[in-house]
Design a protein around this motif. Structure first.
Motif, PDB file in Angstrom:
ATOM      1  N   VAL A   1      -7.058   3.984  -7.161  1.00 34.36           N
ATOM      2  CA  VAL A   1      -5.665   3.990  -7.319  1.00 34.36           C
ATOM      3  C   VAL A   1      -5.509   4.917  -8.556  1.00 34.36           C
ATOM      4  O   VAL A   1      -6.216   4.759  -9.632  1.00 34.36           O
ATOM      5  CB  VAL A   1      -4.828   2.945  -7.725  1.00 34.36           C
ATOM      6  CG1 VAL A   1      -3.471   3.299  -7.936  1.00 34.36           C
ATOM      7  CG2 VAL A   1      -4.769   1.825  -6.597  1.00 34.36           C
ATOM      8  N   GLU A   2      -4.724   6.330  -8.508  1.00 32.61           N
ATOM      9  CA  GLU A   2      -4.602   7.206  -9.610  1.00 32.61           C
ATOM     10  C   GLU A   2      -3.443   7.063 -10.041  1.00 32.61           C
ATOM     11  O   GLU A   2      -2.193   7.200  -9.431  1.00 32.61           O
ATOM     12  CB  GLU A   2      -5.004   8.573  -9.003  1.00 32.61           C
ATOM     13  CG  GLU A   2      -4.616   9.424 -10.223  1.00 32.61           C
ATOM     14  CD  GLU A   2      -4.614  11.047  -9.745  1.00 32.61           C
ATOM     15  OE1 GLU A   2      -3.577  11.456 -10.092  1.00 32.61           O
ATOM     16  OE2 GLU A   2      -5.775  11.533  -9.331  1.00 32.61           O
TER      17      GLU A   2
ATOM     18  N   ASP B   1       1.411  12.095  -5.536  1.00 33.15           N
ATOM     19  CA  ASP B   1       0.970  13.388  -5.082  1.00 33.15           C
ATOM     20  C   ASP B   1      -0.591  13.894  -5.233  1.00 33.15           C
ATOM     21  O   ASP B   1      -0.762  15.000  -5.309  1.00 33.15           O
ATOM     22  CB  ASP B   1       1.667  14.330  -6.465  1.00 33.15           C
ATOM     23  CG  ASP B   1       3.291  14.038  -6.507  1.00 33.15           C
ATOM     24  OD1 ASP B   1       3.873  14.525  -5.601  1.00 33.15           O
ATOM     25  OD2 ASP B   1       3.495  13.658  -7.650  1.00 33.15           O
ATOM     26  N   ILE B   2      -1.320  13.000  -4.639  1.00 37.56           N
ATOM     27  CA  ILE B   2      -2.768  13.241  -4.532  1.00 37.56           C
ATOM     28  C   ILE B   2      -3.366  14.051  -3.359  1.00 37.56           C
ATOM     29  O   ILE B   2      -4.367  14.428  -3.218  1.00 37.56           O
ATOM     30  CB  ILE B   2      -3.449  11.900  -4.761  1.00 37.56           C
ATOM     31  CG1 ILE B   2      -3.436  11.050  -3.658  1.00 37.56           C
ATOM     32  CG2 ILE B   2      -3.254  11.308  -6.299  1.00 37.56           C
ATOM     33  CD1 ILE B   2      -4.681   9.906  -3.623  1.00 37.56           C
ATOM     34  N   ALA B   3      -2.387  13.767  -2.345  1.00 36.44           N
ATOM     35  CA  ALA B   3      -2.769  14.363  -1.018  1.00 36.44           C
ATOM     36  C   ALA B   3      -2.916  15.896  -0.937  1.00 36.44           C
ATOM     37  O   ALA B   3      -3.675  16.587  -1.647  1.00 36.44           O
ATOM     38  CB  ALA B   3      -1.980  13.664   0.037  1.00 36.44           C
TER      39      ALA B   3
ATOM     40  N   ARG C   1      -3.760   9.229   0.167  1.00 34.29           N
ATOM     41  CA  ARG C   1      -2.704   8.689   0.573  1.00 34.29           C
ATOM     42  C   ARG C   1      -1.611   9.149  -0.650  1.00 34.29           C
ATOM     43  O   ARG C   1      -1.918   8.686  -1.784  1.00 34.29           O
ATOM     44  CB  ARG C   1      -2.229   7.281   1.041  1.00 34.29           C
ATOM     45  CG  ARG C   1      -2.921   6.879   2.170  1.00 34.29           C
ATOM     46  CD  ARG C   1      -2.560   5.351   2.669  1.00 34.29           C
ATOM     47  NE  ARG C   1      -3.087   5.120   4.024  1.00 34.29           N
ATOM     48  CZ  ARG C   1      -2.262   4.982   5.012  1.00 34.29           C
ATOM     49  NH1 ARG C   1      -0.938   4.991   4.623  1.00 34.29           N
ATOM     50  NH2 ARG C   1      -2.624   4.833   6.049  1.00 34.29           N
ATOM     51  N   ASN C   2      -0.625  10.080  -0.353  1.00 41.00           N
ATOM     52  CA  ASN C   2       0.184  10.080  -1.411  1.00 41.00           C
ATOM     53  C   ASN C   2       1.214   8.641  -1.229  1.00 41.00           C
ATOM     54  O   ASN C   2       1.387   8.040  -0.281  1.00 41.00           O
ATOM     55  CB  ASN C   2       1.427  11.069  -1.057  1.00 41.00           C
ATOM     56  CG  ASN C   2       0.857  12.416  -1.219  1.00 41.00           C
ATOM     57  OD1 ASN C   2       0.077  12.612  -2.134  1.00 41.00           O
ATOM     58  ND2 ASN C   2       1.621  13.358  -0.694  1.00 41.00           N
ATOM     59  N   THR C   3       1.628   8.260  -2.437  1.00 42.16           N
ATOM     60  CA  THR C   3       2.465   7.017  -2.498  1.00 42.16           C
ATOM     61  C   THR C   3       3.720   7.261  -3.136  1.00 42.16           C
ATOM     62  O   THR C   3       4.147   8.369  -3.923  1.00 42.16           O
ATOM     63  CB  THR C   3       1.775   5.973  -3.722  1.00 42.16           C
ATOM     64  OG1 THR C   3       1.827   6.546  -4.916  1.00 42.16           O
ATOM     65  CG2 THR C   3       0.333   5.836  -3.211  1.00 42.16           C
TER      66      THR C   3
ATOM     67  N   GLY D   1      -3.032  17.741  -4.228  1.00 39.77           N
ATOM     68  CA  GLY D   1      -4.154  17.610  -4.968  1.00 39.77           C
ATOM     69  C   GLY D   1      -4.069  16.720  -6.529  1.00 39.77           C
ATOM     70  O   GLY D   1      -4.889  16.752  -7.173  1.00 39.77           O
ATOM     71  N   GLY D   2      -3.043  16.038  -6.580  1.00 37.33           N
ATOM     72  CA  GLY D   2      -2.610  15.311  -7.774  1.00 37.33           C
ATOM     73  C   GLY D   2      -2.240  16.353  -9.010  1.00 37.33           C
ATOM     74  O   GLY D   2      -2.361  17.662  -8.843  1.00 37.33           O
ATOM     75  N   VAL D   3      -1.555  15.705 -10.022  1.00 33.69           N
ATOM     76  CA  VAL D   3      -1.133  16.742 -10.885  1.00 33.69           C
ATOM     77  C   VAL D   3      -1.976  17.333 -11.822  1.00 33.69           C
ATOM     78  O   VAL D   3      -1.848  18.594 -12.336  1.00 33.69           O
ATOM     79  CB  VAL D   3      -0.296  16.026 -11.921  1.00 33.69           C
ATOM     80  CG1 VAL D   3       1.231  15.602 -11.324  1.00 33.69           C
ATOM     81  CG2 VAL D   3      -0.920  14.819 -12.675  1.00 33.69           C
TER      82      VAL D   3
END
Length: 658
Positions: free
Chosen positions: A416-417, A367-369, A391-393, A372-374
């Motif tokens: 990597v988040e 969800d980082i794309a 990149r969303n993974t 914007g990430g949680v």
């Protein structure tokens, strides 16, 4: 067995024969040496040479291959000097691992080969990362990765296929279905009729190939690779073959029915192909003898060269220095223009400026794309850097960490988040066994930062509140950073991204939006391994990090009569022992505060090191204060009881009064 040469030239047909004969003859020699005790272990690929040779011959030299135990033909077809393979197996310095690993557990950038680790699954994700780097660099190349039918049951197999399919990565997934996973037959390993059928579930093209027919292997793989270079996509290949010897030689083959052995012996890829080439006039008795004589001379010459090389010399200094790739820290001083921002803003700002500085830096995470990430740290990044680099993974931490390793192998930087630090357990294996060990094993660094939103105090319960840094400070080859302030977070994140070694970067969630500080607006770096002395004192040394820093500051502010020296570690690996020892020698007393549970935590090692190196300076026993040895509870009162803040105050008073 039916051979259809089609458009394969006579020269290529002959080359394929020679390339299969070489690993067969090497193996026959190795089996003799094994019985003589001159080789410690051997995983035989006899009967499977057509796959390794056919696939490798269809690839370009600049295309990466990720082989397994039984793929000697990959290494010989890439023309690695045989003495280097022999010395690798003998644990000598001319090998690829300086005696630190055996068999094919190595890689070589020179020959574009990345060997496997014993945890077989991660290499599939590594292939994804290598292929992703090729697509990002607009290189029309294919990556081939091997696995056996047994490893297709591992979660990494499914994660890697899913990622490759979702991202249209040009990866050739090669399954060598040789009938047995050690002694377990295929009917006890999977229920589907063919492993190629598994590709359908991922929307992936798949094919079944006769793995004992080198012309079929070469022709089909060559055609697929040409197509994949133009139209990037993953392809799953199931090679039907058989393992004619044991899983490794000590295992034997008593568990295999003799009639099955006899049936597959008739399908030998070399003897059958040799007969075909003789019938076609490509070979005759004389040319066969010449080929074998030439290969035998090469084997004997290189084997003697390997024997003549001295046993590896122990260099204790090198053993330690090779754990990490050498990193020359370059200081970038902060400018004078500052803004008062939160910890979360500092991390976002540092990440954005690193993306601007390194055009080969790729961010990956759930969800980082667009979202914007949680925690919204990468909000707005897609608009600036694009979805290729942000990149969303899928939810598959293990394969994503492995892909990060592949990106690094192919000259990229990666962040990597982990959505929460707790979820790193799903990616634990590739972090501690691949990222951490690769440089020590074969000199390949892992240019990967794993961001770890962590910590309790927000009522998130057992699965979103852990501070699990001790899982990684224990593992040689990893660096661990744990800032408590916005200024440190931004500068250390920049350094972590610059560092070519794998870094676990811990960010306390409770500090994200509660901790403000004046932070330089431009890019700057801070050195790892340097603690920050927040207060000078003479009565007692307080060592802590993360949220513990703020608990200690709050308590010391309320107790002005305590003249404490407070050290914020900032990084846990490397650890600033010099600063700790110097402070303890000054104050004579030490208390260590950590949010992690007590047993096996960072505080335990610091305590032991101080007792070993500063015992004569101590005026009291070292005290450790930490959270309870329980999982982290959800309810507020239970969580407050779990955390060590109140117990720290009591322990500090006791130590002062000792």
């Amino acid at each position: 067995m039916k051979y259809l040469p089609n458009n394969i030239s006579k020269n290529t047909q002959l080359k394929l024969y020679e390339r299969m004969m070489k690993p067969r003859m090497i193996e026959e020699k190795m089996l003799i040496l094994l019985r003589q005790g001159k080789v410690s272990k051997w995983f035989s690929g006899i009967g499977q040479e057509a796959i390794s040779v056919g696939v490798t011959s269809a690839l370009k030299e600049e295309e990466y291959i990720l082989p397994m135990h039984r793929n000697l033909g990959v290494f010989t077809s890439r023309n690695i000097p045989l003495y280097r393979l022999f010395t690798q197996w003998q644990g000598k310095s001319s090998g690829f691992t300086k005696g630190r690993d055996r068999s094919f557990h190595f890689g070589t950038q020179e020959f574009k080969i990345v060997g496997m680790i014993s945890h077989l699954g991660p290499q599939l994700g590594v292939a994804d990362g290598i292929a992703m780097a090729n697509t990002l660099k607009k290189e029309k190349l294919v990556t081939a990765v091997f696995t056996g039918e047994g490893a297709t049951s591992e979660g990494d197999f499914h994660e890697a296929l899913n990622i490759a399919s979702v991202w249209n990565l040009p990866v050739l997934f090669c399954i060598e279905n040789n009938g047995y996973g050690l002694s377990t037959p295929t009917n006890e390993q999977y229920k589907c009729e063919n492993l190629a059928d598994k590709g359908l579930g991922y929307g992936m093209e798949s094919h079944i190939i006769d793995g004992n027919n080198v012309l079929e292997v070469y022709e089909q793989v060559d055609a697929l690779c040409q197509s994949m270079r133009i139209n990037p996509r993953p392809v799953l290949l199931e090679f039907k073959t058989f393992r004619m010897r044991g899983h490794e030689e000590a295992s034997g083959t008593k568990y295999v029915p003799q009639e099955l052995m006899d049936e597959w012996a008739k399908k030998d890829p070399i003897s059958n192909y040799e007969k075909f080439l003789v019938s076609e006039g490509v070979l005759n008795d004389g040319s066969i003898a010449q080929i074998k004589e030439k290969i035998q001379l090469e084997i004997d010459e290189h084997l003697q060269k390997a024997y003549d090389e001295e046993e590896i010399t122990l260099d204790p200094t090198m053993e330690l220095s090779d754990v990490y790739k050498k990193f020359e820290y370059q200081e970038v001083k902060p400018n004078e223009k500052v803004s008062n921002i939160r910890l979360i803003d500092a991390i976002s700002q540092g990440l954005r400026q690193s993306m601007e500085r390194h055009d080969n830096l790729v961010l990956m995470g759930q969800d980082i794309a667009d979202y914007g990430g949680v925690f919204k740290i990468t909000e707005g990044f897609v608009e600036v850097f694009g979805k290729e680099r942000v990149r969303n993974t899928p939810i598959c931490e293990s394969a994503i960490v492995s892909a990060a390793m592949g990106l690094s192998i192919n000259k990229m930087k990666v962040m990597v988040e982990m959505q929460f630090a707790d979820f790193v357990s799903s990616g634990f294996n590739p972090i501690v066994n691949y990222l951490a060990k690769s440089h020590y094993r074969w000199g390949e660094h892992a240019d990967v930062v794993v961001r770890m939103p962590c910590g309790a105090g927000v009522g998130a319960g057992p699965f979103h509140s852990q501070t699990n840094e001790a899982w990684f400070t224990k593992t040689p080859g990893l660096k661990v950073v744990y800032p408590a302030f916005p200024y440190d977070a931004k500068g250390l994140l920049a350094t972590a991204i610059n560092d070519p070694n794998p870094v676990l970067f811990f960010e306390h969630k409770a500090l994200y939006r509660s901790m403000y500080q004046d932070v330089p607006e431009d890019y700057y770096t801070l050195p790892m391994g340097k603690a920050s002395i927040l207060r000078n004192g003479s009565d007692v040394t307080v060592v802590t990090y993360g949220a513990g820093v703020h608990w200690a500051l709050e308590i010391l502010d309320s107790q002005p009569e305590i003249n404490a020296e407070l050290l914020d570690l900032r990084t846990l690996q490397p650890l600033d022992l010099e600063a700790i020892y110097a402070s303890v020698k000054k104050t004579g007393k030490l208390i260590i505060l950590q949010e992690d549970s007590l047993f096996g935590g960072v505080a335990s090692d610091i305590s032991a090191l101080v007792m070993e190196n500063c015992f004569e300076y101590l005026d009291a026993p070292v005290k450790r204060v930490a959270s309870l040895d329980t999982p982290i509870p959800f309810a507020k009162k239970l969580e407050q009881n779990y955390l060590p803040k109140e117990r720290f105050f009591v322990a500090l008073k006791e130590l002062i009064e000792y």
